[in-house]
Design a protein around this motif. Structure first.
Motif, PDB file in Angstrom:
ATOM      1  N   ALA A  72      86.607  13.609  30.114  1.00 37.63           N
ATOM      2  CA  ALA A  72      85.597  14.153  29.210  1.00 37.63           C
ATOM      3  C   ALA A  72      84.555  14.999  29.914  1.00 37.63           C
ATOM      4  O   ALA A  72      83.837  15.772  29.275  1.00 37.63           O
ATOM      5  CB  ALA A  72      84.894  13.006  28.474  1.00 37.63           C
ATOM      6  N   GLU A  73      84.458  14.906  31.258  1.00 36.94           N
ATOM      7  CA  GLU A  73      83.398  15.624  31.971  1.00 36.94           C
ATOM      8  C   GLU A  73      83.538  17.141  31.857  1.00 36.94           C
ATOM      9  O   GLU A  73      82.530  17.833  31.624  1.00 36.94           O
ATOM     10  CB  GLU A  73      83.380  15.193  33.433  1.00 36.94           C
ATOM     11  CG  GLU A  73      82.183  15.704  34.223  1.00 36.94           C
ATOM     12  CD  GLU A  73      80.852  15.179  33.690  1.00 36.94           C
ATOM     13  OE1 GLU A  73      79.812  15.835  33.925  1.00 36.94           O
ATOM     14  OE2 GLU A  73      80.841  14.115  33.014  1.00 36.94           O
ATOM     15  N   PRO A  74      84.770  17.738  32.010  1.00 35.55           N
ATOM     16  CA  PRO A  74      84.862  19.192  31.806  1.00 35.55           C
ATOM     17  C   PRO A  74      84.450  19.604  30.395  1.00 35.55           C
ATOM     18  O   PRO A  74      83.794  20.630  30.206  1.00 35.55           O
ATOM     19  CB  PRO A  74      86.344  19.488  32.087  1.00 35.55           C
ATOM     20  CG  PRO A  74      86.789  18.384  32.968  1.00 35.55           C
ATOM     21  CD  PRO A  74      86.059  17.176  32.500  1.00 35.55           C
ATOM     22  N   LEU A  75      84.879  18.806  29.402  1.00 35.27           N
ATOM     23  CA  LEU A  75      84.469  19.104  28.023  1.00 35.27           C
ATOM     24  C   LEU A  75      82.949  19.024  27.889  1.00 35.27           C
ATOM     25  O   LEU A  75      82.324  19.852  27.217  1.00 35.27           O
ATOM     26  CB  LEU A  75      85.150  18.123  27.054  1.00 35.27           C
ATOM     27  CG  LEU A  75      84.663  18.169  25.592  1.00 35.27           C
ATOM     28  CD1 LEU A  75      84.894  19.546  24.985  1.00 35.27           C
ATOM     29  CD2 LEU A  75      85.376  17.095  24.769  1.00 35.27           C
ATOM     30  N   LYS A  76      82.361  18.045  28.539  1.00 34.75           N
ATOM     31  CA  LYS A  76      80.910  17.882  28.463  1.00 34.75           C
ATOM     32  C   LYS A  76      80.193  19.109  29.028  1.00 34.75           C
ATOM     33  O   LYS A  76      79.223  19.601  28.438  1.00 34.75           O
ATOM     34  CB  LYS A  76      80.518  16.623  29.225  1.00 34.75           C
ATOM     35  CG  LYS A  76      79.053  16.294  29.207  1.00 34.75           C
ATOM     36  CD  LYS A  76      78.805  14.984  29.948  1.00 34.75           C
ATOM     37  CE  LYS A  76      77.337  14.585  29.926  1.00 34.75           C
ATOM     38  NZ  LYS A  76      77.109  13.304  30.623  1.00 34.75           N
ATOM     39  N   GLN A  77      80.664  19.626  30.164  1.00 31.89           N
ATOM     40  CA  GLN A  77      80.023  20.779  30.778  1.00 31.89           C
ATOM     41  C   GLN A  77      80.172  22.022  29.905  1.00 31.89           C
ATOM     42  O   GLN A  77      79.206  22.769  29.686  1.00 31.89           O
ATOM     43  CB  GLN A  77      80.627  21.030  32.178  1.00 31.89           C
ATOM     44  CG  GLN A  77      80.424  19.890  33.150  1.00 31.89           C
ATOM     45  CD  GLN A  77      78.950  19.591  33.403  1.00 31.89           C
ATOM     46  OE1 GLN A  77      78.121  20.508  33.374  1.00 31.89           O
ATOM     47  NE2 GLN A  77      78.631  18.327  33.661  1.00 31.89           N
ATOM     48  N   GLU A  78      81.385  22.239  29.391  1.00 30.51           N
ATOM     49  CA  GLU A  78      81.595  23.419  28.555  1.00 30.51           C
ATOM     50  C   GLU A  78      80.838  23.297  27.221  1.00 30.51           C
ATOM     51  O   GLU A  78      80.309  24.284  26.704  1.00 30.51           O
ATOM     52  CB  GLU A  78      83.088  23.610  28.293  1.00 30.51           C
ATOM     53  CG  GLU A  78      83.877  23.973  29.542  1.00 30.51           C
ATOM     54  CD  GLU A  78      85.317  24.322  29.206  1.00 30.51           C
ATOM     55  OE1 GLU A  78      85.553  24.778  28.068  1.00 30.51           O
ATOM     56  OE2 GLU A  78      86.194  24.139  30.078  1.00 30.51           O
ATOM     57  N   LEU A  79      80.795  22.081  26.672  1.00 32.32           N
ATOM     58  CA  LEU A  79      80.071  21.881  25.422  1.00 32.32           C
ATOM     59  C   LEU A  79      78.578  22.110  25.624  1.00 32.32           C
ATOM     60  O   LEU A  79      77.908  22.707  24.764  1.00 32.32           O
ATOM     61  CB  LEU A  79      80.338  20.467  24.899  1.00 32.32           C
ATOM     62  CG  LEU A  79      79.689  20.095  23.557  1.00 32.32           C
ATOM     63  CD1 LEU A  79      80.175  21.026  22.448  1.00 32.32           C
ATOM     64  CD2 LEU A  79      80.000  18.641  23.200  1.00 32.32           C
ATOM     65  N   THR A  99      80.105  12.862  23.376  1.00 32.94           N
ATOM     66  CA  THR A  99      80.569  13.507  24.607  1.00 32.94           C
ATOM     67  C   THR A  99      79.396  13.874  25.511  1.00 32.94           C
ATOM     68  O   THR A  99      79.430  13.651  26.729  1.00 32.94           O
ATOM     69  CB  THR A  99      81.386  14.767  24.267  1.00 32.94           C
ATOM     70  OG1 THR A  99      82.520  14.405  23.467  1.00 32.94           O
ATOM     71  CG2 THR A  99      81.849  15.484  25.525  1.00 32.94           C
ATOM     72  N   LEU A 100      78.331  14.421  24.916  1.00 32.53           N
ATOM     73  CA  LEU A 100      77.177  14.830  25.708  1.00 32.53           C
ATOM     74  C   LEU A 100      76.464  13.644  26.339  1.00 32.53           C
ATOM     75  O   LEU A 100      75.894  13.753  27.432  1.00 32.53           O
ATOM     76  CB  LEU A 100      76.194  15.628  24.836  1.00 32.53           C
ATOM     77  CG  LEU A 100      76.665  17.016  24.379  1.00 32.53           C
ATOM     78  CD1 LEU A 100      75.670  17.615  23.394  1.00 32.53           C
ATOM     79  CD2 LEU A 100      76.824  17.939  25.586  1.00 32.53           C
ATOM     80  N   THR A 101      76.464  12.523  25.645  1.00 24.68           N
ATOM     81  CA  THR A 101      75.741  11.342  26.144  1.00 24.68           C
ATOM     82  C   THR A 101      76.663  10.338  26.832  1.00 24.68           C
ATOM     83  O   THR A 101      76.217   9.243  27.201  1.00 24.68           O
ATOM     84  CB  THR A 101      75.014  10.658  24.974  1.00 24.68           C
ATOM     85  OG1 THR A 101      75.974  10.278  23.973  1.00 24.68           O
ATOM     86  CG2 THR A 101      73.980  11.596  24.364  1.00 24.68           C
ATOM     87  N   GLY A 102      77.944  10.659  26.956  1.00 22.72           N
ATOM     88  CA  GLY A 102      78.897   9.715  27.533  1.00 22.72           C
ATOM     89  C   GLY A 102      78.794   9.586  29.045  1.00 22.72           C
ATOM     90  O   GLY A 102      78.162  10.393  29.734  1.00 22.72           O
ATOM     91  N   HIS A 103      79.486   8.570  29.596  1.00 20.87           N
ATOM     92  CA  HIS A 103      79.508   8.303  31.040  1.00 20.87           C
ATOM     93  C   HIS A 103      80.297   9.395  31.755  1.00 20.87           C
ATOM     94  O   HIS A 103      81.267   9.942  31.208  1.00 20.87           O
ATOM     95  CB  HIS A 103      80.136   6.924  31.293  1.00 20.87           C
ATOM     96  CG  HIS A 103      79.924   6.416  32.664  1.00 20.87           C
ATOM     97  ND1 HIS A 103      80.747   6.744  33.723  1.00 20.87           N
ATOM     98  CD2 HIS A 103      78.962   5.590  33.173  1.00 20.87           C
ATOM     99  CE1 HIS A 103      80.321   6.148  34.812  1.00 20.87           C
ATOM    100  NE2 HIS A 103      79.239   5.435  34.510  1.00 20.87           N
ATOM    101  N   PRO A 104      79.922   9.755  32.982  1.00 22.75           N
ATOM    102  CA  PRO A 104      80.676  10.799  33.706  1.00 22.75           C
ATOM    103  C   PRO A 104      82.152  10.462  33.887  1.00 22.75           C
ATOM    104  O   PRO A 104      82.993  11.379  34.001  1.00 22.75           O
ATOM    105  CB  PRO A 104      79.948  10.889  35.048  1.00 22.75           C
ATOM    106  CG  PRO A 104      78.565  10.401  34.759  1.00 22.75           C
ATOM    107  CD  PRO A 104      78.716   9.343  33.712  1.00 22.75           C
ATOM    108  N   ASP A 105      82.524   9.165  33.955  1.00 21.96           N
ATOM    109  CA  ASP A 105      83.926   8.776  34.119  1.00 21.96           C
ATOM    110  C   ASP A 105      84.648   8.598  32.794  1.00 21.96           C
ATOM    111  O   ASP A 105      85.772   8.090  32.761  1.00 21.96           O
ATOM    112  CB  ASP A 105      84.002   7.467  34.920  1.00 21.96           C
ATOM    113  CG  ASP A 105      83.492   7.644  36.335  1.00 21.96           C
ATOM    114  OD1 ASP A 105      83.556   8.782  36.848  1.00 21.96           O
ATOM    115  OD2 ASP A 105      83.000   6.654  36.915  1.00 21.96           O
ATOM    116  N   ARG A 106      84.033   8.998  31.707  1.00 21.58           N
ATOM    117  CA  ARG A 106      84.638   8.807  30.383  1.00 21.58           C
ATOM    118  C   ARG A 106      85.878   9.690  30.238  1.00 21.58           C
ATOM    119  O   ARG A 106      85.908  10.840  30.691  1.00 21.58           O
ATOM    120  CB  ARG A 106      83.621   9.153  29.296  1.00 21.58           C
ATOM    121  CG  ARG A 106      84.151   9.084  27.868  1.00 21.58           C
ATOM    122  CD  ARG A 106      82.998   9.315  26.893  1.00 21.58           C
ATOM    123  NE  ARG A 106      83.436   9.309  25.506  1.00 21.58           N
ATOM    124  CZ  ARG A 106      83.703  10.395  24.784  1.00 21.58           C
ATOM    125  NH1 ARG A 106      83.575  11.589  25.361  1.00 21.58           N
ATOM    126  NH2 ARG A 106      84.101  10.306  23.544  1.00 21.58           N
TER     127      ARG A 106
END
Length: 475
Positions: A161-168, A132-139
């Motif tokens: 996945a971007e909101p999850l990425k920010q919160e994670l 999730t942290l290294t995934g594409h912004p449109d994932r």
């Protein structure tokens, strides 16, 4: 300062491990960070799973509201609002094998990743946050789980996945800061405890070793009364230092004795040569008493001359190698008893030796061993004045046998025995059980002579009824 102690003081001081505290600090930091990392990895996995389950539950509640409408009819505006509230892009429910698409967003630019929360393997659960942290912004993530508020086989949502990425990322940063704080605090307390409990006592032991290496006669500090391993090390170190100190003093006395013997050795040999010349003149005497005593005098002078020839070699290194021959033991014990001063009217010798029993040994060295043991027994008996009307009478018993390829000779007396405090150190130099007149070297030399033969000399027993020594020599 005596020679051996002076040589010890000339050695370089013991080098203390200066990097021990820094290494300990580094290891403490590494271990605490590693523990923090082990905590963060599963925490990140749990956070992502909770975030996904929250989206599942929100979507499930929205799906219940949609199904309550007639024909599941919902406007695009309401559907978009429900999806936004749930934080998902689409919702589908499978019931009895039929998949129903309840809420659906516009088409996505990328194929979503599928995550099934029902039977997700542990390795994948631990690596999902890092994807999730290294995934594409449109994932996007397509998540499937069991329904909680409605019937069905499973509920499936599609979430960006971007909101999850920010919160994670925020969660990991906060967790990292907390872990660093905890690690620093725990590492500091652990390091301080180790310094107090281990490093400082080890430095005290190191300083004691350095002072002892520089000056063995320097008084060592008293060991602590700790009951742990470091306390035991301190006490054992103090004991060993005292034993080494006593050993160095004994060696210094031996060196001084050797120097004195070396100085008088030349004059003593001249005196013995004169005595041998005089004994040769006595050989022509017609006096029967002189003729009877003369062989004993010649033997004593011959052994004394041989001893003076070997004394320097002994002082420099060790006793000369034995020149072994077969010796009748009966004759050897009779000669030794005569030189040890045993006689029928005082301390007498009794023997139990098989007929024609012989010993494979150096004649002079075996004679010295037997004389030392018999003389010690006689002097102990004669010095015992507290056992009735003894008046210096007693018995020295000598027995011999062959056992397991060894010649075993036992010499026992009925003297007062050896004190317990002396019996444990009896074969050490300058340890004597006699009240006076003894150098404390006889048993030390005798044991060395026995060892040169490949055998041993040991104290078998001692007590109020007497003392027994055992001499074992290879056959």
């Amino acid at each position: 300062m005596p020679g051996p102690i002076r040589r010890l003081a000339g050695r370089p001081p013991f080098q203390a491990p200066d990097g021990l505290s820094s290494r300990l600090l580094l290891l403490t930091a590494v271990f605490t960070v590693a523990v923090g990392g082990l905590i963060i990895v599963p925490s990140a996995s749990s956070f992502q799973e909770r975030w996904l389950r929250d989206r599942i539950q929100s979507a499930e509640l929205a799906s219940v509201g949609v199904e309550a409408l007639p024909y599941n009819a919902v406007s695009d505006e309401v559907a978009e609002q429900l999806l936004r509230i749930g934080g998902v892009s689409a919702v589908a429910v499978s019931e009895e094998g039929v998949l129903s698409q309840l809420l659906q967003a516009p088409s996505l630019p990328r194929t979503p990743d599928f995550i099934d929360l029902r039977n997700r393997p542990l390795p994948l659960r631990l690596t999902d946050p890092w994807r999730t942290l290294t995934g594409h912004p449109d994932r996007s993530i397509r998540v499937r789980a069991e329904p909680r508020y409605r019937p069905g086989d499973y509920i499936e949502v599609l979430a960006p996945a971007e909101p999850l990425k920010q919160e994670l990322r925020t969660f990991l940063l906060n967790s990292l800061l907390v872990s660093v704080l905890i690690s620093v605090l725990a590492g500091t307390l652990l390091y301080a405890s180790l310094v107090f409990l281990v490093i400082h006592p080890l430095r005290r032991v190191t300083r004691s070793i350095e002072r002892f290496a520089g000056d063995p006669e320097h008084a060592s500090p008293d060991p602590s009364d700790r009951a742990d391993e470091i306390g035991r090390v301190e006490r054992e170190l103090a004991r060993m230092q005292e034993e080494v100190r006593l050993s160095l003093r004994a060696r210094a006395r031996l060196v001084a004795l050797g120097e004195a013997v070396a100085k008088i050795n030349h004059d003593l040999r001249n005196m013995l040569t004169s005595a041998q010349m005089a004994s040769e003149r006595l050989a022509s005497s017609a006096d029967p008493q002189v003729a009877a005593v003369l062989p004993r005098l010649e033997r004593a002078l011959g052994r004394a001359a041989a001893l003076t020839r070997n004394v320097l070699d002994y002082g420099k290194s060790e006793e000369p190698a034995p020149q072994r021959i077969r010796i009748p033991l009966a004759a050897a014990t009779a000669s030794a008893a005569e030189d040890a001063g045993l006689e029928p009217e005082g301390v007498r010798l009794t023997r139990s030796i098989p007929a024609r029993f012989a010993v494979d040994a150096d004649p002079d060295q075996l004679h010295r061993i037997l004389v030392n043991l018999m003389r010690n027994a006689r002097q102990a008996i004669e010095a015992d004045a507290g056992r009735g009307d003894r008046k210096g009478r007693g018995t020295v018993r000598l027995t011999a046998e062959s056992r397991d390829g060894m010649t075993v000779i036992r010499i026992a007396d009925d003297g007062p025995g050896i004190p317990q405090r002396l019996s444990e150190h009896l074969f050490e130099p300058f340890v004597s059980s006699k009240a006076s007149g003894g150098t404390g070297l006889g048993l030390t030399i005798s044991r060395e002579l026995a060892a040169n033969h490949g055998g041993e000399l040991k104290l078998v027993e001692t007590g109020p009824l007497g003392t027994t020594f055992e001499l074992r020599l290879p056959e």
